[in-house]
Design a protein around this motif. Structure first.
Motif, mmCIF file in Angstrom:
data_model
loop_
_atom_site.group_PDB
_atom_site.id
_atom_site.type_symbol
_atom_site.label_atom_id
_atom_site.label_comp_id
_atom_site.label_asym_id
_atom_site.label_seq_id
_atom_site.Cartn_x
_atom_site.Cartn_y
_atom_site.Cartn_z
ATOM 1 N N LEU A 200 70.020 50.655 22.307
ATOM 2 C CA LEU A 200 69.262 51.633 21.416
ATOM 3 C C LEU A 200 70.036 51.675 20.100
ATOM 4 O O LEU A 200 69.236 51.731 19.299
ATOM 5 C CB LEU A 200 69.217 52.826 22.397
ATOM 6 N N ARG A 201 71.311 51.802 20.268
ATOM 7 C CA ARG A 201 72.234 52.037 19.004
ATOM 8 C C ARG A 201 72.002 50.956 18.119
ATOM 9 O O ARG A 201 72.020 51.089 16.679
ATOM 10 C CB ARG A 201 73.724 52.487 19.167
ATOM 11 N N GLU A 202 72.289 49.588 18.785
ATOM 12 C CA GLU A 202 72.019 48.589 17.826
ATOM 13 C C GLU A 202 70.759 48.399 17.130
ATOM 14 O O GLU A 202 70.478 48.042 15.852
ATOM 15 C CB GLU A 202 72.344 47.253 18.432
ATOM 16 N N LYS A 203 69.495 48.696 17.800
ATOM 17 C CA LYS A 203 68.296 48.777 17.130
ATOM 18 C C LYS A 203 68.100 49.739 16.239
ATOM 19 O O LYS A 203 67.224 49.171 15.187
ATOM 20 C CB LYS A 203 67.147 48.778 18.489
ATOM 21 N N GLY A 204 68.722 50.826 16.333
ATOM 22 C CA GLY A 204 68.502 51.899 15.342
ATOM 23 C C GLY A 204 69.445 51.731 14.241
ATOM 24 O O GLY A 204 69.543 52.731 13.350
ATOM 25 N N GLY A 205 70.393 50.691 14.440
ATOM 26 C CA GLY A 205 71.314 50.399 13.233
ATOM 27 C C GLY A 205 72.522 51.448 12.907
ATOM 28 O O GLY A 205 73.122 51.835 12.009
ATOM 29 N N LYS B 153 75.212 50.712 28.503
ATOM 30 C CA LYS B 153 74.533 49.522 28.396
ATOM 31 C C LYS B 153 73.194 49.823 27.415
ATOM 32 O O LYS B 153 72.982 49.330 26.623
ATOM 33 C CB LYS B 153 74.213 48.618 29.590
ATOM 34 N N GLU B 154 72.422 50.878 28.145
ATOM 35 C CA GLU B 154 71.243 51.367 27.369
ATOM 36 C C GLU B 154 71.529 51.835 26.119
ATOM 37 O O GLU B 154 70.630 51.571 25.198
ATOM 38 C CB GLU B 154 70.571 52.490 28.318
ATOM 39 N N GLY B 155 72.636 52.572 26.049
ATOM 40 C CA GLY B 155 72.883 53.202 24.784
ATOM 41 C C GLY B 155 73.063 52.051 23.842
ATOM 42 O O GLY B 155 72.903 52.273 22.573
ATOM 43 N N LYS B 156 74.143 50.900 24.112
ATOM 44 C CA LYS B 156 74.380 50.093 23.032
ATOM 45 C C LYS B 156 73.137 49.435 22.581
ATOM 46 O O LYS B 156 72.959 49.030 21.352
ATOM 47 C CB LYS B 156 75.390 49.184 23.702
#
Length: 225
Positions: free
Chosen positions: A20-25, A15-18
């Motif tokens: 982070l990855r979405e915010k980082g594109g 969940k945390e990674g999802k």
């Protein structure tokens, strides 16, 4: 994997990674990092920089291993390139390679006598069949193969492998190849599986070289107009 099938620390990390990855594109295969944690599209884990142990290793939000330890490992560094994270000890006799791909491959290369201990997460079981360890849970099927292993023991939640120079490979069963996995591991034992390539979203790729005699690379080209 649906959220109701996720379990343990890996659920929180997915969940945390999802986020982070979405915010980082970031989309597709490949790791992003924050506070010692690695977040891939398929795989999440953290690394103990004091002894090189891999902690809370999960696949699609399901914790498979509480830890992966190499006895006597003196940590040197950890580096990530795309969909691969590499952990190396000081004398480079052990290299742990973790891949963010549908098979969640871990390839541990050793150049000296080595003892590895895989500690299973709650709800995960392991059985030994010949020189292959079968790992299973409600929604995970995976295997560990050790070339040149001098002993493989499964006791309780621990898988202990003692190996001379060679490779210890963990590989999960990807959903796009459900019937070939046991056979594929058998081909590895015969040194007939040289490499594995996964290609995904945005032309992201993951390459696993299983043989020291093979080095596979991918080059792509676009034609416009």
């Amino acid at each position: 994997m649906g959220e109701d099938m996720m379990r343990g620390k890996a659920k929180e990390m997915m969940k945390e990674g999802k986020d982070l990855r979405e915010k980082g594109g970031m989309m597709g295969m490949g790791f992003m990092h924050r506070e010692g944690k690695s977040f891939g599209n398929y795989v999440t884990f953290s690394v103990d920089n004091s002894n090189g142990a891999v902690l809370n290793y999960g696949i699609s939000g399901f914790t498979v291993f509480d830890s992966i330890n190499v006895s006597g490992f003196i940590f040197k560094d950890s580096a990530t390139m795309g969909a691969q994270t590499r952990i190396t000890n000081k004398d480079r006799s052990v290299v742990i390679q973790l891949h963010d791909n549908p098979a969640a491959v871990i390839n541990i290369k050793t150049n000296a006598t080595t003892t590895l201990i895989f500690t299973l997460a709650s709800g995960v079981t392991a059985t030994k069949e010949d020189n292959i360890v079968n790992i299973s849970a409600d929604n995970i099927t995976a295997y560990i193969l050790a070339s040149n292993a001098t002993s493989i023991n499964v006791a309780g939640r621990e898988i202990k492998i003692e190996s001379m120079k060679g490779n210890i490979i963990f590989r999960a069963a990807p959903v796009n190849m459900p019937v070939m996995n046991r056979k594929f591991m058998g081909e590895m034992m015969k040194n007939r599986a040289g490499a594995e390539i996964s290609v995904g979203m945005q032309d992201k790729s993951s390459i696993v070289n299983y043989s020291d005699d093979m080095n596979v690379m991918i080059r792509s080209m676009e034609k416009t107009g």
